[in-house]
Design a protein around this motif. Structure first.
Motif, short mmCIF file in Angstrom:
data_model
loop_
_atom_site.label_atom_id
_atom_site.label_comp_id
_atom_site.label_asym_id
_atom_site.label_seq_id
_atom_site.Cartn_x
_atom_site.Cartn_y
_atom_site.Cartn_z
N SER A 267 0.83 -1.21 0.00
CA SER A 267 0.00 0.00 0.00
C SER A 267 0.86 1.26 0.00
N GLY A 268 2.15 1.10 0.01
CA GLY A 268 3.02 2.27 -0.10
C GLY A 268 3.56 2.81 1.21
N PHE A 269 3.27 2.14 2.33
CA PHE A 269 3.71 2.67 3.63
C PHE A 269 5.23 2.58 3.84
N VAL B 182 5.33 11.95 -0.48
CA VAL B 182 3.94 12.07 -0.93
C VAL B 182 3.46 13.41 -0.39
N GLU B 183 2.60 14.09 -1.17
CA GLU B 183 2.11 15.38 -0.68
C GLU B 183 0.90 15.17 0.22
N VAL B 184 1.02 15.67 1.44
CA VAL B 184 -0.05 15.53 2.43
C VAL B 184 -0.27 16.87 3.09
N LEU C 97 7.37 8.21 8.20
CA LEU C 97 6.27 8.24 9.17
C LEU C 97 6.00 6.84 9.71
N LEU D 58 -1.99 11.04 5.82
CA LEU D 58 -1.13 10.23 4.94
C LEU D 58 -1.76 8.86 4.67
N THR D 59 -2.26 8.24 5.73
CA THR D 59 -2.90 6.93 5.58
C THR D 59 -4.06 7.01 4.60
N LYS E 213 -4.51 9.07 2.21
CA LYS E 213 -3.98 9.24 0.86
C LYS E 213 -3.51 7.90 0.28
N LEU E 214 -2.78 7.12 1.09
CA LEU E 214 -2.25 5.85 0.60
C LEU E 214 -3.36 4.82 0.40
#
Lengths: 380, 380
Positions: free
Chosen positions: A245-247, A253-255, A265, B265-266, B268-269
């Motif tokens: 999932s990209g963690f 990533v833009e947040v 994170l 962030l979560t 978004k992912l």
């Protein structure tokens, strides 16, 4: 023997205390942290030096004042330290598990006729010693499998894991593609793949999955080799879910207007939960399987090891198994029983039966016992 | 009937198309997106207005030009829209699922003698209609359980989930404490707790867990009530792992010098992976159980509903079940069959047998079928 130990972390501490217990050794322990140094000095007769281990000039000067150097640094400092010490010609035994290729320092070590042994821990380390021994013992080694895991004794939902070494190195294990040997060819598989269950007496069922741990063993003439990491069942599935999932992605990533690396994170959040505290009981579980032809038969050697934190010394199992192996190899180098100019891997130490038995005996004397089981296999 | 539909999202589109199919209705559809409006206009005879639905003055003006208003807005816009429309005295039927308490607008609606019905979807919605009917039908309702889930037909690892409505609202369901009624008292449980497995013919085994979905039903005189959300097995465990590790926390964490909300962030992912595409097949699964005394016996009514995306209309199941329920209630309000000054919940609509049967019949005519099973229970 006058030895310099670089790093007073869990492993460095175990090494320094173990070497200092021998009255013929004088040990100097170096670290940036006065607290870490003081904690060791309370428990063992070591001379301590507060210094920045990232400073090459300091390392060179300190190494020059000693007969042998042992490296137990965080992985990101390991290579630079070896590079600094190699220039002094002092023998060096290392467990920093750095990513860089140490063979570029081989030439320097040879020029000084000095013995350098890297990766002297459990895996890499004991696994390499065993395969090195097997290559000398078998006529032909056909297959090598190493399963290894550092685990907390207490399984706490959801991760059932604590990191006995730098947690960044753990996530790195879950993302770096795993290199194996199949039919003589190096193949690459995703980390966390090929999940299987393994039963360990006294520990229960664990899961094993692919990780990139063969390192120097990839060079050896064994047609089938793989390394797997073990965790309590369920851990890998969650780690894969996070990774896919990209963690674990380092790409920002833009947040909410800021740019953030998900990996940074995630590391921050997971490490709160993965922190192995001083008093937490951990265990090290290992199984090495070597198959091949020996004395005209096809045989399988299975080496099992389960080790637990020692409440008396306060040393974690990871510190014990890693540190005692490293200390044992340091003794072999100091006594000249292992002597080879250049950078060696532990499989070269294990190739010598005397060296191999000496390391195994020292580990056993400290309670780290490998049980070996020999089976005859059907002919292929 | 001249109706105004606010919002041309999946649900608003289903409502507008359904109402416009009736030749006695003229439908005006409002949205900020010209593309969304054009997409509906290609498929149904609707008048479209491009406007900002967050602009109260526009909403008031548009509402004033119509006889009835239907709200199908994102939850964060829902309350403000209702507030704007309530001042015009136009009847209003809503499925925006906003968090604010609409009872503060009850006085305004009463003053205009206008009928407002909120939460007219599946759950809340159909579940409320069923319990409202049961309260009139049973002498005493002892227990109410509602299990509901919107799911993708295709189960894809690792989440096996797609969000048929705003994904933020999904994570909110996983964090907001769930309120139930036990023995006449409101109790609070963590979301995602009390995991149980439920078999649905044609769908297979699902897991159900606590979520805070009772809303207006909490006011009703039923001593045992709970609502649970259903997913494919394994989803809740992963969501709990993320929640307990802090990934759903809105509190900013310092990462590489920036301050970041893990939730942001979560979201978004995960939303990359949870996005329900236009052509993805989804299904809605629901089971409502009502137990109580009826005609001197203890009886249990079980209402099951499984609905799937309609490839012909291109409407997702969530849009069908939610939108058709909302359209059916809008017809009841338009015809005056349901008329009650103030803000009502669907249980008040369901209390009337005629209204209840009318909604169920309209749903069935569109393929959304509730199967009712009546069982006699042992006396307590």
């Amino acid at each position: 023997m006058h030895a310099l130990v670089l790093g007073a972390g869990r492993v460095g501490q175990a090494i320094a205390r173990d070497l200092a217990a021998d009255s013929t050794w004088r040990v100097t322990l170096v670290d940036r942290s006065p607290e870490a140094l003081a904690s060791v000095a309370r428990r063992a007769e070591v001379h301590t030096v507060e210094a920045d281990l990232a400073d090459a000039a300091t390392l060179r000067r300190l190494a020059g004042d000693h007969e042998l150097v042992v490296g137990a640094l965080p992985s990101f400092l390991g290579f630079a330290a070896l590079e600094a010490v190699a220039g002094t010609g002092r023998p060096y035994v290392d467990i920093s598990f750095f990513e860089e290729d140490p063979s570029v320092l081989d030439e320097t070590a040879r020029r000084h006729d000095s013995t350098v042994v890297m990766d002297c821990g459990v895996a890499p380390g004991c696994s390499n010693l065993i395969l090195g021994r097997a290559l000398a013992d078998f006529e032909k080694v056909e297959r090598f499998v190493c399963l290894v895991g550092g685990l907390p004794a207490e399984r706490r939902w959801p991760w059932e894991y604590k990191a006995p070494f730098a947690p960044n190195d753990v996530i790195n294990e879950y993302t770096r593609p795993a290199r194996f040997v199949e039919g003589g060819e190096v193949v690459v598989r995703p980390a966390l793949s090929d999940l299987e269950l393994v039963d360990f007496p006294g520990v229960g069922t664990l899961e094993a999955f692919n990780t990139d741990g063969l390192r120097t063993l990839l060079r050896l003439p064994v047609p089938w080799m793989k390394e797997m990491t073990m965790r309590y069942p369920g851990h890998a599935e969650k780690m894969r879910a996070l990774r896919e999932s990209g963690f674990f992605s380092p790409e920002p990533v833009e947040v909410e207007g800021a740019r953030v690396s998900p990996l940074a994170l995630t590391s921050k959040l997971l490490f709160r939960q993965w922190r192995l505290e001083e008093e937490d009981e951990d265990l090290t579980v290992m199984r090495v399987v070597v198959e091949g032809r020996r004395g005209g038969r096809r045989e399988r050697d299975t080496w099992d090891m389960v080790d637990r934190r020692d409440p008396e010394s306060g040393l974690s199992s990871m510190a014990r198994t890693t540190g005692f192996t490293c200390a044992a190899v340091a003794r072999l180098v100091a006594s000249g029983r292992f002597q080879k100019a250049g950078v060696s891997a532990p499989e070269e130490v294990g190739a010598d039966a005397g060296c191999f038995e000496a390391v195994m005996a020292e580990l056993a004397a400290r309670g780290v016992r490998f049980e070996r089981r020999v089976e005859e296999m059907e002919s292929a």
